[in-house]
Scaffold this active site. Structure first.
Site, PDB file in Angstrom:
ATOM      1  N   CYS A 412       0.828  -1.206   0.000  1.00 60.81           N
ATOM      2  CA  CYS A 412       0.000   0.000   0.000  1.00 60.81           C
ATOM      3  C   CYS A 412       0.867   1.263   0.000  1.00 60.81           C
ATOM      4  O   CYS A 412       1.439   1.593  -1.021  1.00 60.81           O
ATOM      5  CB  CYS A 412      -0.999  -0.037   1.163  1.00 60.81           C
ATOM      6  SG  CYS A 412      -2.449   0.955   0.797  1.00 60.81           S
ATOM      7  N   HIS A 540      -3.704  -4.995   0.592  1.00 63.50           N
ATOM      8  CA  HIS A 540      -3.064  -5.500   1.812  1.00 63.50           C
ATOM      9  C   HIS A 540      -3.159  -7.027   1.832  1.00 63.50           C
ATOM     10  O   HIS A 540      -4.110  -7.572   2.387  1.00 63.50           O
ATOM     11  CB  HIS A 540      -3.761  -4.942   3.053  1.00 63.50           C
ATOM     12  CG  HIS A 540      -3.528  -3.486   3.269  1.00 63.50           C
ATOM     13  ND1 HIS A 540      -2.488  -3.000   4.031  1.00 63.50           N
ATOM     14  CD2 HIS A 540      -4.190  -2.401   2.806  1.00 63.50           C
ATOM     15  CE1 HIS A 540      -2.525  -1.690   4.035  1.00 63.50           C
ATOM     16  NE2 HIS A 540      -3.543  -1.295   3.303  1.00 63.50           N
ATOM     17  N   GLU A 542      -1.803  -9.038   3.621  1.00 66.02           N
ATOM     18  CA  GLU A 542      -1.713  -9.594   4.988  1.00 66.02           C
ATOM     19  C   GLU A 542      -3.085  -9.913   5.582  1.00 66.02           C
ATOM     20  O   GLU A 542      -3.195 -10.745   6.477  1.00 66.02           O
ATOM     21  CB  GLU A 542      -0.941  -8.648   5.917  1.00 66.02           C
ATOM     22  CG  GLU A 542      -1.590  -7.312   6.251  1.00 66.02           C
ATOM     23  CD  GLU A 542      -1.253  -6.207   5.250  1.00 66.02           C
ATOM     24  OE1 GLU A 542      -0.914  -6.524   4.096  1.00 66.02           O
ATOM     25  OE2 GLU A 542      -1.355  -5.023   5.629  1.00 66.02           O
TER      26      GLU A 542
HETATM   27  N1  GLN Z   1      -1.908   6.587   2.900  1.00 63.42           N
HETATM   28  C1  GLN Z   1      -2.017   5.835   1.685  1.00 63.42           C
HETATM   29  C2  GLN Z   1      -3.388   5.965   1.054  1.00 63.42           C
HETATM   30  O1  GLN Z   1      -4.330   6.333   1.716  1.00 63.42           O
HETATM   31  C3  GLN Z   1      -1.680   4.400   1.926  1.00 63.42           C
HETATM   32  C4  GLN Z   1      -2.697   3.724   2.785  1.00 63.42           C
HETATM   33  C5  GLN Z   1      -2.189   2.456   3.397  1.00 63.42           C
HETATM   34  O2  GLN Z   1      -1.009   2.175   3.380  1.00 63.42           O
HETATM   35  N2  GLN Z   1      -3.095   1.689   3.937  1.00 63.42           N
HETATM   36  O3  GLN Z   1      -3.544   5.668  -0.092  1.00 63.42           O
END
Ligand code: GLN
Length: 587
Positions: A412, A540, A542
């Site tokens: 992300c 994600h 995970e």
């Molecule tokens: N801050 C980034 C976004 O909102 C990444 C978010 C995250 O890593 N969950 O896109």
């Protein structure tokens, strides 16, 4: 419906979630379908707006629910798929009751905690407990309910009242309550004495609050002395068979085995009227048959035999590393991958700010240590996060991994920063992300128009979304792990994305966007072809990694960090549907 209610006393963080998950796993081993509910008595609607530093990670469900991290334990242990409603909070219940009051639902009555809020809690539990949670689509037979916090908190009293009523409604043979307590050793150490007073007090508190513990699980640094068990039993008016010891073990995955050795399942089954003749295999209703108690025991016990010398150091470069729970699913996913490979993982926690050259001025020692730690790792992982703090250090770590051919995984935010790093390296002037660098000349990461950045709760792109592997990406190492499918689904939580206008330029410069969303406009997986493993994912992975079914992305990354041959072996093993590598100790 049968209920297993787990409450906690003495101190928070005593391990209620693991004990509830273990109870669930053992019940599954009888072939029962098990669901799980977690009650959090805070007023927040959900965990989505809570700081990871205070509350640990936010766990995301398929349906986009932003939930307490304990829900992740249930999914990981039980291979179930829960939704936002499985996490019940005071905020959700009051919102529901107040909304009902506004539309005149209560017909002029005075709306009160008892009976209106407590009835709403019971109705919520009874409705959600019935929702199918596994591939069989069957209605669950049993639902575990973990009551967050410690009994005695003001906030939890409506829930306790409701659970006491639920016990009556469920009837005999359909309800068991496990109280998890803590047995301190005073003074700490071998000569210390196991103290039972806190357990006596907290069991009394639960009874005064209207619930009656059937079983008492005692967390303790070491196994309970028989005398301690006897004393707890006599002082708490239960039989010694109703007292269980849960001592510190090398991994929480041992807890179900530890409990089972004390006949925990037999004890629960008695209260839940579960016939002893049910076959002791969980395969009947779990479609792919992979989730077997035997598999669990084999995997966890074989892990015991693995020596620390087979440990692979992985650098986790984040901004919340002082609070490890902020990366719970990430560290669990690395563990799952390591278990698959018959290895151990040694996570090297690096505070990303310490890698920033500017931090050198304040603390050269920290700066050198952070770089030393990074250089000694075999793989670099930059996880998700929000805001500008520490992003310079993360970009430096990514740059180091790319240039030195060290396996890298960006999740992300980690993926977004990898795009910035690559943009810098190909000479794009002042590349940035609208989140941390609103004034950058070339924002390669931009805000997604459909999300709302002014209202924080539940407004990101959340939950399960498809990712489509693109044409001519058969070479991709990450794709190979997913097998012959071109469409996968993973869980998301983000507000920013790769700027679609920059994609062509980045691809021409050698970066490959191997998977995109179904519109082809949103980048999901980025990979460098001529690198042992350089992968960034917008999602994600995970959140979908399970003890018996590790995430492909984490597996690939971990295997690559172990060595190219290990990655080849894992790819082959997955192709053949193996549940773990046979033996690769020599790799
Ligand atoms: N801050 C980034 C976004 O909102 C990444 C978010 C995250 O890593 N969950 O896109």
């Amino acid at each position: 419906m049968k209920y297993v209610v787990v409450s906690g006393g003495v101190i928070s963080g005593v391990g209620k979630g693991i004990i509830a998950s273990s109870a669930g796993l053992l019940l599954q081993s009888k072939g029962l379908v098990v669901s799980s509910i977690k009650i959090d008595s805070y007023i927040n609607i959900d965990a989505g707006t809570m700081s990871p530093l205070e509350h640990g990670e936010v766990y995301v469900a398929d349906d986009g629910g932003e939930m307490d991290l304990d829900l992740g334990n249930y999914e990981r242990y039980l291979l179930t798929t829960l939704g936002r409603d499985h996490n019940l909070t005071t905020g959700k219940i009051y919102q529901q009751v107040i909304d009902a009051e506004r539309v005149g639902h209560y017909l002029g009555k005075t709306v009160q905690v008892v009976p209106h809020v407590t009835d709403a809690i019971q109705a919520w539990i009874e409705r959600v407990a019935r929702v199918p949670v596994d591939e069989s689509g069957a209605e669950p037979d049993v639902c575990t309910i973990e009551l967050g916090g410690t009994v005695g908190d003001i906030e939890s009293s409506p829930f306790i009242y409701a659970l006491a009523q639920l016990r009556k409604r469920a009837g005999k043979g359909n309800f068991v309550q496990i109280h998890v307590s803590f047995v301190p050793i005073v003074p700490p150490g071998a000569s210390g004495e196991q103290k039972t007073k806190p357990t006596q007090r907290s069991t009394g508190d639960v009874r005064r609050a209207g619930l009656n513990p059937d079983l008492i699980a005692c967390r303790c640094a070491v196994p309970l002395d028989p005398a301690t068990t006897e004393k707890i039993a006599s002082m708490c008016s239960v039989e010694p068979e109703q007292v269980f010891g849960v001592h510190d073990v090398s991994s929480t995955y041992h807890v179900p085995i530890l409990l089972e050795r004390q006949n925990f399942l037999y004890a629960i089954s008695k209260y839940l009227d579960i016939p002893s003749s049910l076959p002791r295999t969980p395969t009947q209703r779990i479609a792919d048959g992979s989730h077997m108690w035997k598999d669990w025991v084999d995997l966890i016990q074989s892990q015991e035999a693995i020596q620390d010398t087979l440990s692979i150091p992985i650098a986790l470069v984040g901004k919340y590393v002082s609070h490890k729970d902020a990366y719970l699913s990430i560290s669990k996913s690395l563990e799952h991958a390591a278990m698959y490979c018959h290895k151990r993982v040694e996570i090297i926690w690096i505070n990303a700010s310490d890698l920033d050259p500017e931090s050198y001025i304040d603390s050269p020692a920290k700066y050198h240590k952070a770089w030393h730690d990074l250089c000694s790792a075999r793989g670099v992982l930059v996880p998700g996060g929000f805001g500008v703090r520490a992003t310079t250090g993360m970009i430096k770590a990514i740059n180091w991994a790319r240039i030195n051919n060290k396996p890298f995984l960006g999740v992300c935010l980690g993926m977004q920063l990898a795009i910035i790093e690559y943009s810098q390296s190909i000479g794009i002037e002042d590349p940035g992300s609208e989140e941390p660098h609103p004034l950058a000349k070339n924002n390669v990461i931009v805000y997604m128009p459909e999300t709302d950045k002014d209202k924080l709760g539940g407004t990101m792109r959340l939950g399960k979304h498809p990712c489509i592997f693109q044409k001519d990406t058969e070479w991709s190492k990450v794709r190979a792990l997913y097998g012959p499918v071109s469409r996968i689904e993973e869980r998301h939580r983000h507000r920013y994305e790769v700027n679609p206008d920059m994609v062509d330029r980045l691809e021409e410069a050698g970066l490959s966007f191997v998977a995109k969303d179904e519109t082809g406009k949103r980048m999901e997986i980025v990979e460098l072809r001529n690198h042992p493993w350089f992968v960034g994912v917008q999602f994600h992975p995970e959140y979908l990694s399970r003890v018996l079914r590790p995430s492909k992305v984490f597996l690939g990354f971990f295997a690559a960090a172990t060595g190219t041959r290990c990655l080849e072996k894992v790819t082959e093993a997955l192709e053949q549907g193996c549940r773990s590598l046979e033996r690769i100790d020599s790799i």
